[in-house]
Design a protein around this motif. Sequence first.
Motif, PDB file in Angstrom:
ATOM      1  N   ILE A 199       0.731  -1.132  -0.045  1.00 29.57           N
ATOM      2  CA  ILE A 199      -0.039  -0.087  -0.063  1.00 29.57           C
ATOM      3  C   ILE A 199       0.910   1.130   0.066  1.00 29.57           C
ATOM      4  N   ALA A 200       0.532   2.006  -0.750  1.00 25.46           N
ATOM      5  CA  ALA A 200       1.482   3.130  -1.097  1.00 25.46           C
ATOM      6  C   ALA A 200       0.305   4.198  -1.388  1.00 25.46           C
ATOM      7  N   ALA A 233       9.204   9.950  -2.204  1.00 26.92           N
ATOM      8  CA  ALA A 233      10.150   9.191  -2.542  1.00 26.92           C
ATOM      9  C   ALA A 233       9.738   7.546  -2.459  1.00 26.92           C
ATOM     10  N   GLU A 234       9.365   7.480  -0.982  1.00 22.57           N
ATOM     11  CA  GLU A 234       8.879   6.038  -0.482  1.00 22.57           C
ATOM     12  C   GLU A 234       7.831   5.335  -1.675  1.00 22.57           C
ATOM     13  N   THR A 235       7.130   6.146  -2.067  1.00 24.59           N
ATOM     14  CA  THR A 235       5.982   5.723  -2.947  1.00 24.59           C
ATOM     15  C   THR A 235       6.812   5.246  -4.308  1.00 24.59           C
ATOM     16  N   ALA A 236       7.448   6.146  -4.886  1.00 20.18           N
ATOM     17  CA  ALA A 236       7.982   6.058  -6.143  1.00 20.18           C
ATOM     18  C   ALA A 236       9.007   4.707  -6.117  1.00 20.18           C
ATOM     19  N   GLU A 237       9.766   4.557  -5.075  1.00 21.83           N
ATOM     20  CA  GLU A 237      10.391   3.316  -4.854  1.00 21.83           C
ATOM     21  C   GLU A 237       9.649   2.138  -4.560  1.00 21.83           C
ATOM     22  N   THR A 238       8.516   2.107  -4.008  1.00 19.98           N
ATOM     23  CA  THR A 238       7.692   0.810  -3.868  1.00 19.98           C
ATOM     24  C   THR A 238       7.089   0.561  -5.282  1.00 19.98           C
ATOM     25  N   ILE A 239       6.655   1.607  -6.125  1.00 23.30           N
ATOM     26  CA  ILE A 239       6.170   1.316  -7.334  1.00 23.30           C
ATOM     27  C   ILE A 239       7.265   0.636  -8.524  1.00 23.30           C
TER      28      ILE A 239
END
Length: 341
Positions: A199-200, A233-239
């Motif tokens: 979940i992001a 940045a955390e969401t970008a990395e997760t994706i």
Amino acid sequence: MNRTDFSYDLPQELIAQTPASPRDSARLLVLDRKTGAMQHRHFYDVLEYLNPGDCLVLNDSKVLPARLYGVKEGTGAHVEFLLLTARGNDVWEVLTGPGKRAKPGSVFTFGDGLLKAEVLEIIEGGNRLAKFTYTGDFYTILDQIGEMPLPHYITEHLDDKSQYQTVYARERGSAAAPTAGLHFTPELLEKVRQKGVEIAFVTLHVGLGTFRPVSVDKISEHKMHSEHYYLPAETAETIRRVKQNGGRVIAVGTTSCRTLESVAAKEGEVCESSGWTDIFIYPGFSFRVLDGLITNFHLPESTLVMLVSAFAGRESILNAYRTAVDLRYRFFSFGDAMLIL
């Protein structure tokens, strides 16, 4: 393509006036965008369509109780303000009604004096810039005296403000709810996590332009409103990780979709980014990020019907909408949901 290419007939009684209770008991139409095949479930069944290693992207924007009722100093005339966008230093872009009462220099009082506002200028489109004065915390006062800015097609009074708020809302700034997320409960989100689904979060503050009708015949001539977004940045990395491992990125709501695709178009990839977007997604658009979309049923001839048509195909979407009408699904903000995979 023309605006009327995205029209469909909707009986008035299918416009939902109250949210489903519990939230995840809403109906869910599952649409296969390759074949157009449909399944009819409930929202809590969404779990069955998610795989370990997929990623759900949620918009964590929080709706402000942005509708204020007050009086004009000197005359006592009644006025309504709708806060749209914070411009800094207690200045807000607002929608006023009646507009003729809100001339530059006019002062208005709200909540028996808890808030005062002076109209500074009239800007493009007829909105106003207003400077607020108060004692204490602006948002605390807003929570006390403001009302949720429900769309015009919802005429029932909302007793509980939280009903027009996602359970994960945290970043204040929207003038309307990212409504696809209203179907999630904390328990359902926990089951999603337990299944191994990432979940992001992104933030896109929904403006009232979401409800602005398309007035031109050729949709390519329509000018979209701008909305502020932030992709961490955390969401970008997760994706990136999910994509590399063969998982799917499923946006919850058209706002999450617009954020992801705006960043990918602007930056060439999904990365940390913030700014304003006026991206208009309609058939012919090339999606760079999305593999799936959870969304509600949208207004005829709206930019949001055009967006889902770009993702799943116009004929397939209109067929699904006709089926939903025949099966008495509930439509718009408090209505039922669609999962497009």
